[in-house]
Design an enzyme around this catalytic site. Structure first.
Site, PDB file in Angstrom:
ATOM      1  N   HIS A   1     -22.346  14.850  38.180  1.00  0.00           N
ATOM      2  CA  HIS A   1     -22.020  15.681  37.131  1.00  0.00           C
ATOM      3  C   HIS A   1     -20.549  15.962  37.562  1.00  0.00           C
ATOM      4  O   HIS A   1     -20.309  17.121  38.288  1.00  0.00           O
ATOM      5  CB  HIS A   1     -22.632  17.020  37.032  1.00  0.00           C
ATOM      6  CG  HIS A   1     -22.439  17.697  35.766  1.00  0.00           C
ATOM      7  ND1 HIS A   1     -22.960  18.384  34.992  1.00  0.00           N
ATOM      8  CD2 HIS A   1     -21.014  18.101  35.308  1.00  0.00           C
ATOM      9  CE1 HIS A   1     -22.495  19.079  34.069  1.00  0.00           C
ATOM     10  NE2 HIS A   1     -20.979  18.804  33.984  1.00  0.00           N
TER      11      HIS A   1
ATOM     12  N   GLU B   1     -23.511  13.017  33.861  1.00  0.00           N
ATOM     13  CA  GLU B   1     -23.559  14.128  33.020  1.00  0.00           C
ATOM     14  C   GLU B   1     -22.063  14.791  32.955  1.00  0.00           C
ATOM     15  O   GLU B   1     -21.580  14.918  34.057  1.00  0.00           O
ATOM     16  CB  GLU B   1     -24.506  14.833  33.338  1.00  0.00           C
ATOM     17  CG  GLU B   1     -25.049  15.356  34.573  1.00  0.00           C
ATOM     18  CD  GLU B   1     -25.787  16.363  34.875  1.00  0.00           C
ATOM     19  OE1 GLU B   1     -27.161  16.015  34.046  1.00  0.00           O
ATOM     20  OE2 GLU B   1     -26.027  17.491  35.510  1.00  0.00           O
TER      21      GLU B   1
ATOM     22  N   HIS C   1     -32.542  21.591  35.275  1.00  0.00           N
ATOM     23  CA  HIS C   1     -31.792  23.044  35.558  1.00  0.00           C
ATOM     24  C   HIS C   1     -33.091  23.823  36.055  1.00  0.00           C
ATOM     25  O   HIS C   1     -33.895  24.380  35.276  1.00  0.00           O
ATOM     26  CB  HIS C   1     -31.198  23.540  34.312  1.00  0.00           C
ATOM     27  CG  HIS C   1     -29.976  24.445  34.905  1.00  0.00           C
ATOM     28  ND1 HIS C   1     -28.760  23.996  35.353  1.00  0.00           N
ATOM     29  CD2 HIS C   1     -30.141  25.742  35.227  1.00  0.00           C
ATOM     30  CE1 HIS C   1     -28.030  25.117  35.481  1.00  0.00           C
ATOM     31  NE2 HIS C   1     -28.754  26.071  35.614  1.00  0.00           N
TER      32      HIS C   1
END
Length: 249
Positions: free
Chosen positions: A54, A81, A202
């Site tokens: 990310h 991401e 998450h």
């Protein structure tokens, strides 16, 4: 796909390891220890079925160059991401990972803290997703466990959604497991009915991943970084990955 003891359809869920925290450790000291690319290759060797990064605009953990260095050497699925600002879009189109996950995080966000409003941002998401899909990149939208947002995601042309699981993890830790997982199971069922693949991520951890996997159908992939790396400080990276794989299968 096979039924579980309750007769529900269950995918063989893949584990994608987010290596941002490894890059954070490297960047804290400068130099190249730990070596992010070598760690990613070791994670693959230990059995993980994907690598996630990310990159943020300030490159405070994964750097844009890291993604360029990783792509030619990885053997498993590569997932990038991030918020689809111009710089990010250009990077993804250059690297061409197997999957891009769109996350609406602000530049100064410590970590991702909300899913997309797929209704409000429908036209924008359609435009971005169309561009990625023209280049053969599978798309996923980071969303809260809200059935309206799942329906909105389906209208954008995305291939998958990624369920934002922080709320589940918090309620699970408080002991309200059944209530914590209900909206995720409903959203996964709906996404499947609408022809969408289902990812999740998450705050998933060794403590809660098995329950989530058993209760939420049709999960193709989980992306886990912070908890996994923290757990590996005690268990070692190979053992930690092995434990996740056992819980997912």
């Amino acid at each position: 796909m096979k039924p579980d003891s309750k007769g529900k359809a269950r995918n063989m869920t893949k584990l994608s390891v987010n290596i941002n925290k490894i890059a954070t450790l490297r960047n804290a000291r400068g130099g190249n220890i730990p070596n992010v690319v070598q760690c990613a290759l070791d994670i693959e060797k230990f059995g993980a079925e994907g690598i996630t990064v990310h990159p943020r605009p300030d490159e405070r953990h994964i750097r844009y160059q890291d993604t360029r260095d990783l792509k030619p050497v990885l053997k498993t699925e590569f997932n990038i991401e991030g918020n689809p600002v111009t710089k990010f879009i250009n990077l993804v189109l250059e690297v061409k990972p197997a999957q891009v996950t769109l996350v609406p995080d602000a530049e100064d966000a410590i970590t991702s803290n909300a899913g997309w409003n797929t209704v409000k941002n429908k036209e924008y998401l359609i435009e971005v997703i169309s561009e990625f899909k023209k280049h053969g990149i599978r798309t996923s939208i980071f969303v809260d466990a809200d059935e309206k947002m799942i329906e909105g995601a389906a209208a954008t042309g995305t291939d998958r959604i990624e369920l934002y699981t922080e709320s589940f993890a918090e309620k699970f830790a408080d002991g309200d497991k059944k209530e914590a997982v209900k909206p995720y199971a409903k959203c996964a069922e709906l996404a499947h009915q609408l022809g969408l693949g289902v990812n999740a991520g998450h705050d998933l951890s060794l403590d809660n991943i098995e329950f989530f996997k058993n209760e939420v159908p049709f999960v193709d992939e989980v992306s886990i970084g912070h908890a996994l790396i923290a757990e590996a400080l005690y268990l070692g990276l190979e053992e930690t990955i092995s434990r996740y794989l056992k819980k997912l299968q």
